[in-house]
Design a protein around this motif. Structure first.
Motif, short mmCIF file in Angstrom:
data_model
loop_
_atom_site.label_atom_id
_atom_site.label_comp_id
_atom_site.label_asym_id
_atom_site.label_seq_id
_atom_site.Cartn_x
_atom_site.Cartn_y
_atom_site.Cartn_z
N GLY A 170 1.07 -1.29 -0.71
CA GLY A 170 -0.48 -0.32 0.31
C GLY A 170 0.88 1.52 0.18
O GLY A 170 0.34 2.63 0.03
N THR A 171 2.44 1.18 0.48
CA THR A 171 2.85 2.16 -0.03
C THR A 171 3.12 3.36 -1.14
O THR A 171 2.89 4.18 -1.31
CB THR A 171 4.41 2.13 0.77
N LEU A 172 3.22 2.30 -2.12
CA LEU A 172 3.46 3.02 -3.68
C LEU A 172 1.77 4.26 -3.89
O LEU A 172 2.44 4.79 -3.85
CB LEU A 172 3.27 2.03 -4.49
N ALA A 173 0.59 3.01 -3.45
CA ALA A 173 -0.63 3.99 -3.36
C ALA A 173 -0.92 4.66 -3.20
O ALA A 173 -1.44 6.01 -3.05
CB ALA A 173 -1.34 2.81 -3.47
N ASP A 174 -0.18 5.15 -1.87
CA ASP A 174 -0.37 6.59 -0.66
C ASP A 174 0.59 7.60 -1.16
O ASP A 174 0.13 8.53 -0.85
CB ASP A 174 0.64 5.74 0.74
N MET A 175 1.89 6.64 -1.66
CA MET A 175 2.04 8.05 -2.16
C MET A 175 1.31 8.68 -3.65
O MET A 175 1.56 9.79 -3.35
CB MET A 175 4.24 7.77 -3.12
N ALA A 193 4.58 17.08 1.78
CA ALA A 193 3.35 15.95 2.26
C ALA A 193 3.86 14.84 2.22
O ALA A 193 3.27 13.33 3.15
CB ALA A 193 2.52 16.28 1.35
N LEU A 194 5.28 14.68 1.57
CA LEU A 194 5.51 13.28 1.59
C LEU A 194 6.34 12.50 2.75
O LEU A 194 6.21 11.50 3.31
CB LEU A 194 6.46 12.62 -0.07
N ARG A 195 6.94 13.45 2.90
CA ARG A 195 7.80 13.92 4.33
C ARG A 195 6.35 13.53 5.82
O ARG A 195 6.74 12.72 6.44
CB ARG A 195 8.55 14.49 5.45
N ALA A 196 5.39 13.54 5.43
CA ALA A 196 4.43 13.32 6.58
C ALA A 196 3.46 12.16 6.68
O ALA A 196 3.07 11.36 7.44
CB ALA A 196 4.17 14.81 6.48
N SER A 197 3.77 11.17 5.24
CA SER A 197 2.96 10.44 5.49
C SER A 197 3.72 9.74 5.61
O SER A 197 5.10 9.40 6.20
CB SER A 197 3.00 9.92 3.93
N ASP A 198 3.25 8.51 6.53
CA ASP A 198 3.03 7.52 6.60
C ASP A 198 3.82 6.06 6.19
O ASP A 198 4.98 5.54 6.59
CB ASP A 198 2.08 6.22 7.68
#
Length: 693
Positions: A631-636, A680-685
């Motif tokens: 799921g991390t690629l989708a989150d990005m 925003a990327l840096r703030a993403s889990d």
């Protein structure tokens, strides 16, 4: 199943002062409350808590623990309440029952989250009273004994996996080796049925062809010690199938080459006799170099004490020998439970130092998966011993580094680590420690944990602390970006913005404080419009909608008609300081002022350039490190979508578990737009690191 009078008699045998009436009342209460409920085996449900209580009597635990075992499922599975339990059995029993009950209310959660949340509540309950853990371990052990009655194989597999990953290691960490071995064996049967069947069949064949060899070896060991004047008990046993399979898997050996399948235990009267016995056996038999361990002078964290050695018998057969006193043996089999006398009320946190680390990991972990990963690392076995320069002993997992050691000593020391000496020599922080190493940590006042440490640290405490520190640092960076963006927003408002207005805006946007507001702006969690409306309601009424992404690039400083290209090495975007390189018959190449490729432009003319008015739309290049999990690629991708950025190119440049590194080109309006996306990327889990190239 134990009858009521049998359970009471068991307790009275070791605690004559136990309240017989209270025990009887608890037995009747659980039978009544569970009523006609049935288990998968077809037995009445109340047989389970009764058997768990029986396991607690084997450990000679106090009556409050026995009653807790009897009642541990009543609040979860019947109409009983904690208030009912407290009224009938007192506040201490109610607290213990509540601690065990809280672990069972999450069966509907996804597997990893469920297991992690279970573990979180488990650890917090343990920190209050170790008896919660003892009851839960007995509960899990009895459930494993009846696991084969569950019809759904996927459910059996899930329970077995959780037992192998969490409960068996926890049993080991409190020294309850009997529980650990049986849990592992029962879980192994479900998780690897073919391997289990093969190994048990081979062991049975060995037993049939043994011809009394085990008894003969035990007799020879006892005779050698008796002739030296040391009276001992000796017996031999096979290592259980999971232990053999684990050794086969780790060393890539077939069954025939696992040489020390037999283990012999020697029980002495005194600690001195243990060392005397060791000397006698090493004289009478050839010992295997590198296989001696002294857990008496340096016990394991769980209190385990024993001497371990491996001997050659008949010049070819290897046998493992464990030498300990009878008292050590009692403690080793049942660990901390053996010390939990029925009138002792010491807190668990004072009895087991490793528990403090687990609680710290609970506080530092960011999400359920992270908690599960860190805690598994913290409770697994295979330890080495290392010392501080002053002689303090620390136990760490195999593969531990000076950074792991520093965090084991103290979290603050780990955070300030800049270097290390191992046995007096400066060594890299990624150096693996060995038994007996003396480690001196060199610290710096302004040092902070580095993300790169995650590639080599092995302890859960170190990983949790590093990730937490990195997240806090990134949050500060995002908040700093937010403050700069806020200044731009404030300039567009019709009135001056004071601290009070900022606090009120944060409150209107349901944020905690001004710092939280700056972070939300930097992370693009709130739009400019939302911020402006929160500060001055109605101020955005005449504002046009956000422009759609399109390119309109013009460059000042060029001769009219001269062609130019935006350099692909640095990907300048409107808002960057820029410079041009002009070469004959090539045109002008536009670079950012800090581009590393400018050093190669010595044969070109430099042209002072700037962006034309209203320039917008360009391609920025990013380096993004994602956590390697679903799921991390989708989150990005969702970060780009929310920020109206189009991905032009995406390339996976490095796989370094647990991270994946991507290089990608995205269309942006200008530098402010690109800055927002990075923050925003840096703030993403999902993102471990994000930088512009």
């Amino acid at each position: 199943m134990l009858r009521q009078y049998e359970l009471v008699e068991r307790v009275k045998e070791y605690d004559p002062d136990a309240d017989e009436a209270l025990l009887n009342r608890a037995y009747v209460y659980t039978v009544q409350k569970h009523g006609s409920q049935m288990r998968a085996s077809g037995d009445p449900y109340f047989s389970h808590p009764v058997e768990v209580a029986g396991l607690m009597t084997d450990l000679k635990l106090d009556q409050e623990t026995i009653i807790t075992a009897l009642l541990h499922d009543t609040v979860e599975d019947t109409l009983a309440t904690i208030e009912d339990v407290e009224e009938k059995f007192g506040p201490e029993v109610a607290r213990l029952v509540d601690g065990v009950t809280k672990l069972s209310k999450i069966e509907q959660m996804p597997e990893n989250e469920r297991a992690a949340e279970n573990l979180r509540k488990f650890l917090l309950a343990m920190s209050e009273d170790l008896r919660v853990l003892l009851v839960k371990l007995a509960d899990r052990l009895h459930n494993m004994r009846t696991l084969h009655h569950i019809k759904k194989p996927e459910k059996r597999q899930r329970i077995a996996r959780e037992t192998m990953d969490i409960y068996a290691p926890l049993a080991e960490r409190v020294g309850m080796y009997e529980y650990m071995r049986e849990m592992q064996l029962l879980a192994f049967e479900q998780l690897e049925p073919e391997a289990y069947a093969t190994i048990t069949k081979r062991l049975e064949q060995l037993r049939q062809s043994d011809n009394g060899q085990v008894d003969r070896i035990a007799l020879d060991i006892k005779q050698a010690l008796s002739e030296a004047g040391i009276e001992v008990e000796v017996w031999g046993r096979e290592k259980h199938p999971y232990s053999i399979w684990k050794k086969m898997a780790e060393r890539h050996l077939p069954f025939e080459q696992v040489s020390d399948i037999m283990a012999f235990r020697v029980l002495t009267d005194t600690e001195e006799d243990c060392y005397r016995a060791l000397g006698v056996l090493h004289s009478a038999f050839q010992f295997v170099p590198g296989r001696f361990k002294d857990y008496i002078s340096t016990p394991k964290n769980n209190g385990y004490k024993s001497l371990h050695t491996t001997l050659f018998y008949d010049k070819s057969m290897r046998v493992e020998v464990q030498i300990r006193t009878r008292e050590m043996n009692e403690t080793n089999e049942f660990g901390l439970a053996a010390h939990w006398a029925y009138k002792q009320h010491d807190k668990a946190d004072g009895a087991v130092g490793w528990l403090r680390d687990l609680i710290e990991i609970v506080d530092a972990s960011h999400d359920a998966e992270e908690l599960l990963e860190h805690t598994k690392l913290a409770i697994y076995q295979d330890r080495i011993f290392a010392f501080t320069p002053k002689g303090a002993l620390f136990q760490l997992p195999k593969g531990a580094t000076p950074v792991d050691f520093a965090f084991a000593v103290h979290t603050d020391l780990g955070a300030q680590t800049v270097g290390a000496k191992i046995n007096g020599r400066h060594m890299p922080l990624r150096t693996q420690l060995h038994n007996g190493d003396v480690v001196e940590i060199i610290k710096g006042a302004n040092a902070e944990p580095q993300l790169s440490w995650l590639s080599f640290v092995v302890t859960g405490k170190a990983r949790a602390s590093i990730r937490r520190a990195v997240r806090l640092k990134e949050r500060e960076e995002v908040a700093e970006i937010g403050r700069k963006l806020f200044e731009e927003i404030a300039d567009r408002l019709p009135t001056k913005v004071g601290k009070k207005a900022i606090r009120q805006a944060a409150e209107a946007l349901e944020l905690e404080d001004a710092e939280d507001l700056m972070y939300a702006i930097g992370a693009s969690k709130v739009t400019d419009r939302q911020v402006m409306e929160a500060i001055v309601p109605g101020s955005t009424a005449d504002m046009p909608d956000e422009p759609q992404l399109e390119r309109a690039i013009s460059i000042k400083g060029l001769t009219p008609g001269v062609a130019f290209d935006l350099a692909e090495c640095c990907h300048p975007v409107p808002g960057d300081r820029i410079v041009g390189l002009r070469r004959p018959r090539v045109g002008v190449e536009v670079h950012t002022i800090d581009c590393l490729q400018l050093a190669d432009g010595v044969d070109a003319d430099w042209v002072d350039l700037s962006w034309g008015e209203r320039s917008h739309g360009a391609v920025g290049r990013l380096n993004v490190v994602l956590y390697n999990r679903p799921g991390t690629l989708a989150d990005m991708a969702s970060v780009f979508a929310r920020n109206n950025a189009n991905v032009m190119n995406l390339e996976l440049t490095q796989r370094d578990d647990p991270f994946h590194t991507y290089e990608l080109d995205i269309e942006v309006q200008d530098l402010a737009h690109l800055t927002r996306i990075v923050s925003a990327l840096r703030a993403s889990d999902a993102v471990a690191q994000s930088d512009r190239i």
